[in-house]
Design a protein around this motif. Structure first.
Motif, PDB file in Angstrom:
ATOM      1  N   MET A   1     -41.724  24.397  16.050  1.00 19.97           N
ATOM      2  CA  MET A   1     -42.845  23.887  15.252  1.00 19.97           C
ATOM      3  C   MET A   1     -42.927  22.365  15.208  1.00 19.97           C
ATOM      4  O   MET A   1     -43.989  21.810  15.042  1.00 19.97           O
ATOM      5  CB  MET A   1     -42.774  24.441  13.830  1.00 19.97           C
ATOM      6  N   LYS A   2     -41.823  21.658  15.306  1.00 21.71           N
ATOM      7  CA  LYS A   2     -41.823  20.198  15.302  1.00 21.71           C
ATOM      8  C   LYS A   2     -42.640  19.625  14.141  1.00 21.71           C
ATOM      9  O   LYS A   2     -43.730  19.112  14.319  1.00 21.71           O
ATOM     10  CB  LYS A   2     -42.333  19.666  16.636  1.00 21.71           C
ATOM     11  N   PRO A   3     -42.111  19.724  12.914  1.00 17.88           N
ATOM     12  CA  PRO A   3     -42.829  19.197  11.747  1.00 17.88           C
ATOM     13  C   PRO A   3     -43.222  17.728  11.928  1.00 17.88           C
ATOM     14  O   PRO A   3     -42.560  16.980  12.643  1.00 17.88           O
ATOM     15  CB  PRO A   3     -41.828  19.347  10.605  1.00 17.88           C
ATOM     16  N   GLN A   4     -44.313  17.325  11.236  1.00 17.52           N
ATOM     17  CA  GLN A   4     -44.833  15.960  11.380  1.00 17.52           C
ATOM     18  C   GLN A   4     -43.808  14.897  11.033  1.00 17.52           C
ATOM     19  O   GLN A   4     -43.746  13.860  11.671  1.00 17.52           O
ATOM     20  CB  GLN A   4     -46.085  15.760  10.497  1.00 17.52           C
ATOM     21  N   GLU A   5     -43.019  15.119   9.995  1.00 19.95           N
ATOM     22  CA  GLU A   5     -42.013  14.145   9.572  1.00 19.95           C
ATOM     23  C   GLU A   5     -40.649  14.826   9.528  1.00 19.95           C
ATOM     24  O   GLU A   5     -40.097  15.054   8.459  1.00 19.95           O
ATOM     25  CB  GLU A   5     -42.379  13.572   8.210  1.00 19.95           C
ATOM     26  N   PRO A   6     -40.085  15.140  10.705  1.00 28.15           N
ATOM     27  CA  PRO A   6     -38.838  15.918  10.717  1.00 28.15           C
ATOM     28  C   PRO A   6     -37.667  15.224  10.052  1.00 28.15           C
ATOM     29  O   PRO A   6     -36.782  15.879   9.508  1.00 28.15           O
ATOM     30  CB  PRO A   6     -38.581  16.147  12.209  1.00 28.15           C
ATOM     31  N   GLU A   7     -37.647  13.888  10.049  1.00 29.38           N
ATOM     32  CA  GLU A   7     -36.534  13.192   9.393  1.00 29.38           C
ATOM     33  C   GLU A   7     -36.548  13.404   7.887  1.00 29.38           C
ATOM     34  O   GLU A   7     -35.564  13.126   7.207  1.00 29.38           O
ATOM     35  CB  GLU A   7     -36.550  11.692   9.724  1.00 29.38           C
ATOM     36  N   GLN A   8     -37.649  13.905   7.354  1.00 35.84           N
ATOM     37  CA  GLN A   8     -37.735  14.206   5.926  1.00 35.84           C
ATOM     38  C   GLN A   8     -37.254  15.616   5.611  1.00 35.84           C
ATOM     39  O   GLN A   8     -37.220  16.012   4.464  1.00 35.84           O
ATOM     40  CB  GLN A   8     -39.171  14.028   5.431  1.00 35.84           C
TER      41      GLN A   8
ATOM     42  N   ARG B   1     -44.181  35.945  -1.769  1.00 38.66           N
ATOM     43  CA  ARG B   1     -45.332  35.565  -2.592  1.00 38.66           C
ATOM     44  C   ARG B   1     -45.787  34.137  -2.307  1.00 38.66           C
ATOM     45  O   ARG B   1     -46.970  33.855  -2.208  1.00 38.66           O
ATOM     46  CB  ARG B   1     -45.015  35.737  -4.074  1.00 38.66           C
ATOM     47  N   ALA B   2     -44.841  33.219  -2.151  1.00 37.55           N
ATOM     48  CA  ALA B   2     -45.183  31.815  -1.886  1.00 37.55           C
ATOM     49  C   ALA B   2     -45.462  31.562  -0.406  1.00 37.55           C
ATOM     50  O   ALA B   2     -46.001  30.522  -0.050  1.00 37.55           O
ATOM     51  CB  ALA B   2     -44.046  30.908  -2.352  1.00 37.55           C
ATOM     52  N   GLN B   3     -45.087  32.494   0.448  1.00 35.09           N
ATOM     53  CA  GLN B   3     -45.259  32.396   1.899  1.00 35.09           C
ATOM     54  C   GLN B   3     -44.598  31.141   2.479  1.00 35.09           C
ATOM     55  O   GLN B   3     -45.192  30.412   3.269  1.00 35.09           O
ATOM     56  CB  GLN B   3     -46.734  32.478   2.290  1.00 35.09           C
ATOM     57  N   VAL B   4     -43.355  30.917   2.052  1.00 33.19           N
ATOM     58  CA  VAL B   4     -42.558  29.808   2.579  1.00 33.19           C
ATOM     59  C   VAL B   4     -41.150  30.316   2.868  1.00 33.19           C
ATOM     60  O   VAL B   4     -40.703  31.309   2.302  1.00 33.19           O
ATOM     61  CB  VAL B   4     -42.475  28.611   1.603  1.00 33.19           C
ATOM     62  N   MET B   5     -40.470  29.616   3.766  1.00 28.86           N
ATOM     63  CA  MET B   5     -39.050  29.839   3.983  1.00 28.86           C
ATOM     64  C   MET B   5     -38.308  28.949   2.992  1.00 28.86           C
ATOM     65  O   MET B   5     -38.769  27.852   2.683  1.00 28.86           O
ATOM     66  CB  MET B   5     -38.650  29.464   5.408  1.00 28.86           C
TER      67      MET B   5
ATOM     68  N   THR C   1     -38.048  24.040   0.968  1.00 33.07           N
ATOM     69  CA  THR C   1     -38.973  25.055   1.458  1.00 33.07           C
ATOM     70  C   THR C   1     -39.612  24.556   2.743  1.00 33.07           C
ATOM     71  O   THR C   1     -39.811  23.350   2.929  1.00 33.07           O
ATOM     72  CB  THR C   1     -40.078  25.392   0.438  1.00 33.07           C
ATOM     73  N   TYR C   2     -39.913  25.506   3.617  1.00 39.49           N
ATOM     74  CA  TYR C   2     -40.636  25.185   4.849  1.00 39.49           C
ATOM     75  C   TYR C   2     -41.913  26.009   4.859  1.00 39.49           C
ATOM     76  O   TYR C   2     -41.887  27.231   4.779  1.00 39.49           O
ATOM     77  CB  TYR C   2     -39.812  25.488   6.104  1.00 39.49           C
ATOM     78  N   ASP C   3     -43.043  25.319   4.929  1.00 36.52           N
ATOM     79  CA  ASP C   3     -44.361  25.950   5.001  1.00 36.52           C
ATOM     80  C   ASP C   3     -44.807  25.912   6.457  1.00 36.52           C
ATOM     81  O   ASP C   3     -45.149  24.848   6.985  1.00 36.52           O
ATOM     82  CB  ASP C   3     -45.336  25.186   4.106  1.00 36.52           C
ATOM     83  N   ALA C   4     -44.793  27.066   7.117  1.00 41.02           N
ATOM     84  CA  ALA C   4     -45.159  27.124   8.539  1.00 41.02           C
ATOM     85  C   ALA C   4     -46.640  26.825   8.755  1.00 41.02           C
ATOM     86  O   ALA C   4     -47.021  26.296   9.800  1.00 41.02           O
ATOM     87  CB  ALA C   4     -44.822  28.493   9.126  1.00 41.02           C
ATOM     88  N   TYR C   5     -47.485  27.133   7.766  1.00 39.84           N
ATOM     89  CA  TYR C   5     -48.919  26.854   7.909  1.00 39.84           C
ATOM     90  C   TYR C   5     -49.199  25.352   7.892  1.00 39.84           C
ATOM     91  O   TYR C   5     -49.993  24.844   8.665  1.00 39.84           O
ATOM     92  CB  TYR C   5     -49.722  27.560   6.805  1.00 39.84           C
ATOM     93  N   ALA C   6     -48.513  24.649   6.989  1.00 34.83           N
ATOM     94  CA  ALA C   6     -48.683  23.197   6.898  1.00 34.83           C
ATOM     95  C   ALA C   6     -47.707  22.461   7.820  1.00 34.83           C
ATOM     96  O   ALA C   6     -47.845  21.256   8.023  1.00 34.83           O
ATOM     97  CB  ALA C   6     -48.478  22.731   5.458  1.00 34.83           C
ATOM     98  N   ASN C   7     -46.709  23.192   8.342  1.00 34.55           N
ATOM     99  CA  ASN C   7     -45.691  22.630   9.224  1.00 34.55           C
ATOM    100  C   ASN C   7     -44.940  21.476   8.539  1.00 34.55           C
ATOM    101  O   ASN C   7     -44.760  20.411   9.105  1.00 34.55           O
ATOM    102  CB  ASN C   7     -46.306  22.181  10.553  1.00 34.55           C
TER     103      ASN C   7
END
Length: 189
Positions: free
Chosen positions: A35-42, A57-61, A82-88
């Motif tokens: 997925m390569k999140p936008q700000e991976p260092e965060q 329910r929250a749809q997050v990891m 938490t990791y939101d795959a929709y928002a990456n």
């Protein structure tokens, strides 16, 4: 046995691979995608010895604890990510008023009927047998203090949709066993 073999290469590899990125599986295409999140260092960084839990329910990891990674000093490994795959995006949640303590090798699973995450066991220097429930919506940890004997757990534990309980399969020198946590009765059996 391989002479001089150990798992230390993981930590050198971790420094090279940082920041780590989550992967998502697309079943219809039988395809794994980084997925390569936008700000991976965060994000939490590459960590080991911890479970990742999907909060339906929250749809997050969600993750808590582990060894290695970013923010492991000053008690920050005790924080929930938490990791939101929709928002990456990764999000480190604010410190809760009460927390279970930094640990690795803990067992965790989502309990959908209670909308809580179960955390049990783990260690960070010494073993911890306590059972905790985490409410993501309110960012609160509660020590469950269940009835019954709680063995020392290491990951994994899973939710059984038939019995509506959490199950842990354990083996030892005495043989294999199955432990069950009933969240309604707040009891280990």
């Amino acid at each position: 046995q391989l002479e001089g073999a150990n798992h230390g290469w993981q930590w050198d590899r971790a420094r090279t691979l940082r920041p780590s990125s989550p992967w998502v599986y697309f079943g219809q295409k039988d395809l794994w995608v980084p997925m390569k999140p936008q700000e991976p260092e965060q994000g939490p960084g590459l960590r080991g010895f911890l479970p990742l839990v999907y909060h339906d329910r929250a749809q997050v990891m969600m993750l808590h604890g582990g060894q290695g990674g970013n923010f492991t000093k000053d008690g920050l490994a005790d924080r929930v990510w938490t990791y939101d795959a929709y928002a990456n995006t990764w999000t480190m949640l604010p410190a809760a008023p009460v927390m279970p303590g930094q640990r690795a090798h803990q067992a965790m699973c989502y309990l959908p009927d209670q909308n809580k995450v179960l955390l049990v066991g783990g260690s960070y220097g010494k073993a911890d047998k306590r059972t905790w429930l985490y409410d993501l919506e309110n960012n609160t940890w509660t020590e469950a203090k269940p009835k019954g004997d709680v063995p020392q757990f290491r990951l994994p534990v899973l939710f059984d949709p038939v019995s509506r309980t959490a199950l842990k399969f354990a083996d030892s020198a005495q043989g294999a066993s199955v432990w069950q946590y009933d969240p309604v009765a707040n009891e280990w059996r």
